[in-house]
Write a protein that holds these residues in place. Sequence first.
Motif, mmCIF file in Angstrom:
data_model
loop_
_atom_site.group_PDB
_atom_site.id
_atom_site.type_symbol
_atom_site.label_atom_id
_atom_site.label_comp_id
_atom_site.label_asym_id
_atom_site.label_seq_id
_atom_site.Cartn_x
_atom_site.Cartn_y
_atom_site.Cartn_z
ATOM 1 N N GLU A 180 0.859 -1.194 0.000
ATOM 2 C CA GLU A 180 0.000 0.000 0.000
ATOM 3 C C GLU A 180 0.888 1.233 0.000
ATOM 4 O O GLU A 180 0.449 2.318 0.381
ATOM 5 C CB GLU A 180 -0.916 0.010 1.233
ATOM 6 C CG GLU A 180 -1.952 -1.092 1.274
ATOM 7 C CD GLU A 180 -3.176 -0.835 0.401
ATOM 8 O OE1 GLU A 180 -3.259 0.233 -0.226
ATOM 9 O OE2 GLU A 180 -4.036 -1.730 0.342
ATOM 10 N N SER A 202 -2.872 -3.648 4.665
ATOM 11 C CA SER A 202 -4.329 -3.697 4.486
ATOM 12 C C SER A 202 -4.660 -5.141 4.131
ATOM 13 O O SER A 202 -3.768 -5.898 3.763
ATOM 14 C CB SER A 202 -4.777 -2.770 3.347
ATOM 15 O OG SER A 202 -4.604 -3.432 2.109
ATOM 16 N N GLN A 204 -5.875 -6.145 1.542
ATOM 17 C CA GLN A 204 -6.185 -6.071 0.113
ATOM 18 C C GLN A 204 -6.166 -7.412 -0.626
ATOM 19 O O GLN A 204 -7.143 -7.805 -1.250
ATOM 20 C CB GLN A 204 -5.221 -5.084 -0.564
ATOM 21 C CG GLN A 204 -5.551 -4.804 -2.019
ATOM 22 C CD GLN A 204 -6.905 -4.153 -2.189
ATOM 23 O OE1 GLN A 204 -7.329 -3.338 -1.372
ATOM 24 N NE2 GLN A 204 -7.628 -4.530 -3.231
ATOM 25 N N LYS A 207 -8.782 -9.936 0.693
ATOM 26 C CA LYS A 207 -10.195 -9.702 0.382
ATOM 27 C C LYS A 207 -10.481 -10.005 -1.086
ATOM 28 O O LYS A 207 -11.555 -10.487 -1.426
ATOM 29 C CB LYS A 207 -10.636 -8.296 0.798
ATOM 30 C CG LYS A 207 -10.066 -7.129 0.044
ATOM 31 C CD LYS A 207 -10.773 -5.842 0.482
ATOM 32 C CE LYS A 207 -10.147 -4.597 -0.077
ATOM 33 N NZ LYS A 207 -10.895 -3.388 0.249
ATOM 34 N N ARG A 226 1.155 0.295 9.056
ATOM 35 C CA ARG A 226 2.031 0.892 8.038
ATOM 36 C C ARG A 226 3.170 1.624 8.726
ATOM 37 O O ARG A 226 2.934 2.503 9.558
ATOM 38 C CB ARG A 226 1.253 1.856 7.138
ATOM 39 C CG ARG A 226 0.177 1.122 6.372
ATOM 40 C CD ARG A 226 -0.593 1.961 5.383
ATOM 41 N NE ARG A 226 -1.751 1.190 4.931
ATOM 42 C CZ ARG A 226 -2.697 1.627 4.125
ATOM 43 N NH1 ARG A 226 -2.636 2.848 3.644
ATOM 44 N NH2 ARG A 226 -3.703 0.852 3.788
ATOM 45 N N GLN A 240 -9.654 0.256 9.743
ATOM 46 C CA GLN A 240 -10.407 0.516 8.514
ATOM 47 C C GLN A 240 -11.741 -0.215 8.540
ATOM 48 O O GLN A 240 -11.856 -1.285 9.126
ATOM 49 C CB GLN A 240 -9.651 -0.061 7.303
ATOM 50 C CG GLN A 240 -8.447 0.697 6.857
ATOM 51 C CD GLN A 240 -7.876 0.149 5.544
ATOM 52 O OE1 GLN A 240 -8.144 -0.996 5.163
ATOM 53 N NE2 GLN A 240 -7.101 0.959 4.867
ATOM 54 N N HIS A 453 -2.712 1.284 -5.331
ATOM 55 C CA HIS A 453 -1.943 0.047 -5.175
ATOM 56 C C HIS A 453 -2.016 -0.719 -6.490
ATOM 57 O O HIS A 453 -2.836 -0.400 -7.356
ATOM 58 C CB HIS A 453 -2.427 -0.770 -3.969
ATOM 59 C CG HIS A 453 -3.895 -1.044 -3.960
ATOM 60 N ND1 HIS A 453 -4.544 -1.644 -5.020
ATOM 61 C CD2 HIS A 453 -4.857 -0.781 -3.046
ATOM 62 C CE1 HIS A 453 -5.832 -1.739 -4.746
ATOM 63 N NE2 HIS A 453 -6.050 -1.211 -3.553
ATOM 64 N N SER A 493 -10.127 5.146 0.121
ATOM 65 C CA SER A 493 -10.121 4.968 -1.321
ATOM 66 C C SER A 493 -10.345 3.518 -1.678
ATOM 67 O O SER A 493 -10.206 2.633 -0.842
ATOM 68 C CB SER A 493 -8.818 5.490 -1.923
ATOM 69 O OG SER A 493 -7.745 4.925 -1.234
ATOM 70 N N ARG A 497 -11.226 -3.631 -9.391
ATOM 71 C CA ARG A 497 -9.892 -4.239 -9.470
ATOM 72 C C ARG A 497 -9.597 -4.828 -10.842
ATOM 73 O O ARG A 497 -10.514 -5.076 -11.633
ATOM 74 C CB ARG A 497 -9.751 -5.371 -8.449
ATOM 75 C CG ARG A 497 -10.399 -5.135 -7.127
ATOM 76 C CD ARG A 497 -9.761 -3.998 -6.378
ATOM 77 N NE ARG A 497 -10.424 -3.851 -5.072
ATOM 78 C CZ ARG A 497 -10.219 -2.832 -4.254
ATOM 79 N NH1 ARG A 497 -9.417 -1.841 -4.584
ATOM 80 N NH2 ARG A 497 -10.825 -2.772 -3.095
HETATM 81 N N1 ASP Z 1 -6.631 -1.510 0.407
HETATM 82 C C1 ASP Z 1 -6.940 -0.157 0.069
HETATM 83 C C2 ASP Z 1 -6.419 0.780 1.170
HETATM 84 O O1 ASP Z 1 -6.093 0.332 2.259
HETATM 85 C C3 ASP Z 1 -8.399 0.103 -0.082
HETATM 86 C C4 ASP Z 1 -9.003 -0.597 -1.250
HETATM 87 O O2 ASP Z 1 -8.501 -0.467 -2.370
HETATM 88 O O3 ASP Z 1 -10.046 -1.222 -1.056
HETATM 89 O O4 ASP Z 1 -6.371 1.960 0.953
#
Ligand code: ASP
Length: 596
Positions: A180, A202, A204, A207, A226, A240, A453, A493, A497
């Motif tokens: 990220e 994250s 990411q 998910k 981070r 988050q 990302h 954000s 994808r």
């Molecule tokens: N993983 C991304 C972030 O932490 C959010 C996303 O693209 O869903 O900003």
Amino acid sequence: MLDSLGTLQRTHYCGDLRAADAEKEVVLMGWVHKRRDLGNLIFIDLRDRSGLAQIVFNKEQAPAAHARAEELRSEFVIAVTGRVVKRQKANPDLASGEVEIIASDLRILNSAKTPPFVVEDDLNANEETRLHYRYLDLRRTRPRQNLALRHRVILEIRKAMDEMGFYEIETPMLTRSTPEGARDYLVPSRVHPGQFYALPQSPQIFKQILMIGGMDRYFQIVKCFRDEDLRADRQPEFTQLDLEMSFPTQDAIFSVIENVMVRACAVAGITVKSPFPRMEYRDAIRRYGSDKPDLRFGMELHNVSEHFAPARETFHIDGSVHALTAPGAAVFSRKQLDEIAGKAKSLGARGVYTLKVTADGVTSPLEKNLGADALKKIAAAADAKPGDLVVAVTAKEQIPGTDAAALIAGQLRLLLADQLKIIPADRWEFSWITGFALFEWSPTEKSVVSAQHPFTGIFEEDIPKLEDDSDEVRMSMRSKGYDLVLNGVELGSGSIRIHQQEVQDRVFKALGLSEEQRRNRFGFFLDALSYGTPPHGGIALGLDRVTALLAGEKSIREVIAFPKTAKAQDLMAQAPSDVDSDQLDMLGIQLKKVEE
Ligand code: ASP
């Protein structure tokens, strides 16, 4: 001598007592907030999570309890049994101010050392002391209310997500790097000496894999880690609301988040309407000089480059000239104008020009270079009225096409609006920003990097540009990413994808990863993508920031139970800390001196 709680049970919270409770026998438990000793009468303000109640110990009526109350000091923990009576004169500052409790019995459950600061709402202890003794700080109204709000917001989000068919699914904390754009926190493996887990920046990748696994709609209230150079209001670990859905349109994702935000705001007593307005990134920069525009007020920017044409050389202008109008600021003194110029210069402006608009015309030092007529045109272009001040800025474009002058003007817009007090505190202006570039230039890495990302979707017609040698061409590629902004703050954000394995691999390649790096770092993910990946997309919102805004707090530290300092330290638990050499030995780690 301390008393034991025994089987005594609390009947009420202090702050909940009202006139209707008069004549009730109650048992209250909490902390001694304040004690006033008038001889025959001792008054205690008793505090618990709900607030305060006044307790009266009367020497004649309850001599034993009164004698015990003489021992009480601030922050002692007590249980009081007594009768609620209506006060002759209510205390309007206290929720329970209509009543007081005539104590018949007192148990002292625990004593307390003299606290380093008085637990009260107008605290003047500095933040370091507050964080060191966070448990005392948490006894104050504000942190308590903030954490209660946070709880209610998160609860409402969970309800909303459940109602919309999302499963809350946990993803691992001990995992592999998830890019990220920050550094990873690494955790050494004892079982596999020399190998490390990374804490997730994250969820990411996980998910997305949940979508490949057919979960269809996932969400999680999740910690992310981070290791960044901490800017003022960042935390190394933060929370988050993370979500992902399969087969979504962008609109479908927006409406999920709009529903969640409308409900979260309602919890804080704030009414907002959906759908939220949308704005293209380019327009946000052009109109507000920011990719997170604060839409609570106007003061839009105006490109006035054409009126500066005759002086481009004299003023060394190499990009555009952006102007904004500060309403009513024509009265600014020389000193105030110098401050604006100083601020703009410190933000990187090359030239800062001011024009005062009065009923008699427009005055500005620019007159000798541009002529009186141009001044009027600039003022008209900037929508300035008599009494207003126009500020125009130019800047050197370090990275071509980044609109440096607009970005500086955008920051001046915020500063001036703040100074002029024209930002309404009670407005809640959400917006979606779309149309971001896929890649941006990294001056440190001297190459293109992902603007968000590397999993962000790409406009179909731009995909062939992935293999273009020119950085400029690649920086013109548009992503399917979007940001949610509230009152000038980026809340989060997300994106539609990339779901085709081959395109994902090409993005990694475009980012300069060798075949081996791609295989090592992302092999499992590329593999997963090749087994029937549905189109999918999602978003993540920073919940600390959301709660801070709803609570009216400037800093996210105020809505986090145990926040870290700007130097990433936990002052209470004193982390990070040294560890025993045995622990290091077990991990096969030998420490080296690190240059600060
Ligand atoms: N993983 C991304 C972030 O932490 C959010 C996303 O693209 O869903 O900003």
